[in-house]
Design an enzyme around this catalytic site. Structure first.
Site, PDB file in Angstrom:
ATOM      1  CE  LYS A 106      17.007 -36.662 -67.645  1.00 23.08           C
ATOM      2  NZ  LYS A 106      18.122 -37.484 -67.127  1.00 23.08           N
ATOM      3  N   PRO A 145      22.061 -30.096 -75.650  1.00 20.45           N
ATOM      4  CG  PRO A 145      24.146 -30.020 -74.611  1.00 20.45           C
ATOM      5  CD  PRO A 145      22.716 -29.614 -74.417  1.00 20.45           C
ATOM      6  N   GLY A 174      16.866 -34.270 -73.858  1.00 16.97           N
ATOM      7  CA  GLY A 174      16.553 -33.352 -74.947  1.00 16.97           C
ATOM      8  C   GLY A 174      15.440 -33.839 -75.854  1.00 16.97           C
ATOM      9  CG  ASP A 193      13.628 -40.050 -69.237  1.00 12.85           C
ATOM     10  OD1 ASP A 193      13.386 -40.626 -68.161  1.00 12.85           O
ATOM     11  OD2 ASP A 193      14.779 -39.933 -69.697  1.00 12.85           O
TER      12      ASP A 193
END
Length: 287
Positions: free
Chosen positions: A10, A94, A101, A136
């Protein structure tokens, strides 16, 4: 038969901090967007009697310190899943970049186990359960374009955002989210993005108007600590991006481009100028 699932990254089209709360968290107002950059997870039922995780990135833990294993444990406990699993995680996003991630990998576990074992839990139910592991993760289960408020857990779907190419660049540095929020000073003169105006411009596909209103308040902490972030932004805009901004608490930077060839040329420019940098050209992802 192994079960595979992709976990999308995102970016934050806007990131504003409204206030610091009495519980130590911050009230946020953000626009979140998933992008076509994915990790991949593969689940296999085994007869070992215990769960295992293998990861393509040797720097990441594969024990219960990994959000993937925490998500698997929580789903198994909540829904009485009595099998052992081997999970293979292929990292393309990453690490510690402001691209969610770890959160999206955990979200993929909630979605995958719900499907694999025909649990039938609604997406909202999985989102509420996942909040126990990180703010998140509910958004990463929802995916698409969304307004995120509260500590990031109050989510309102927005119309799909598309029509652009996105260059992602992440320098070879790590940024602690705790450090960024811990050093954020909400002074009277700090710039706050016009989140409502951005949503209006997005809905009208007015990318230039949207760009003029965008902002990430966390840049006030991360950029002074890591000036290379601002340098990457400058290189992107000089190479044709109509806006460039840090995602999350950084250090990943994205640039928006109106055509793919300009975005690819800007990617090549970044690769020439910066050492040990991750770059990719992608697009918004709206499931």
């Amino acid at each position: 038969m192994p079960y595979t699932i992709n976990a999308p990254a995102k970016i934050n089209i806007a990131l504003d901090v409204i206030r610091k709360r009495s519980d130590g968290y911050h009230d946020l107002k953000m626009i979140m967007q998933t992008i076509n950059l994915f990790d991949a997870l593969r689940f296999t039922v085994t007869d070992t009697g215990y769960d295992t995780l293998a990861c393509s990135d040797p720097k990441l833990p594969t024990d219960d310190n990994n959000l993937v294993m925490k998500a698997v444990r929580l789903m198994k406990k909540t829904y009485g899943i009595d099998v052992s699993l081997h999970i293979e995680l292929t990292k393309n996003i990453p690490v510690a970049a402001g691209l969610a991630g770890g959160s999206t990998d955990a979200a993929a576990c909630f979605i995958a186990l719900n499907d694999m074992f025909s649990i039938g839990a609604e997406k909202d139910t999985l989102m509420k359960l996942s909040k126990n592991l990180g703010a998140d993760i509910p958004y990463c289960i929802m995916q698409g374009t969304a307004l995120s408020e509260g500590i990031g857990d109050i989510l309102t779907p927005l119309p799909h955002f598309d029509g652009i190419y996105i260059l992602i660049a992440k320098p070879d540095i790590e940024v602690s989210t705790g450090f960024v929020y811990g050093n954020l000073k909400l002074t009277d003169d700090i710039y706050h993005p016009d989140t409502d105006g951005i949503i209006t411009a997005m809905n009208g596909h007015n990318h230039r108007e949207m760009a003029a209103l965008m902002g990430n308040i966390l840049e006030t902490v991360t950029i002074p600590a890591h000036p290379v972030i601002n340098k990457i932004k400058e290189v992107m805009t000089d190479a044709g991006a109509f806006v460039s901004m840090m995602s999350g608490s950084g250090p990943a930077v994205f640039g928006f481009f109106e055509d793919e060839s300009t975005a690819i040329a800007a990617k090549d420019t970044c690769n020439r100028i910066f050492d040990r940098i991750f770059t990719t050209v992608t697009t918004p992802y709206n499931p």
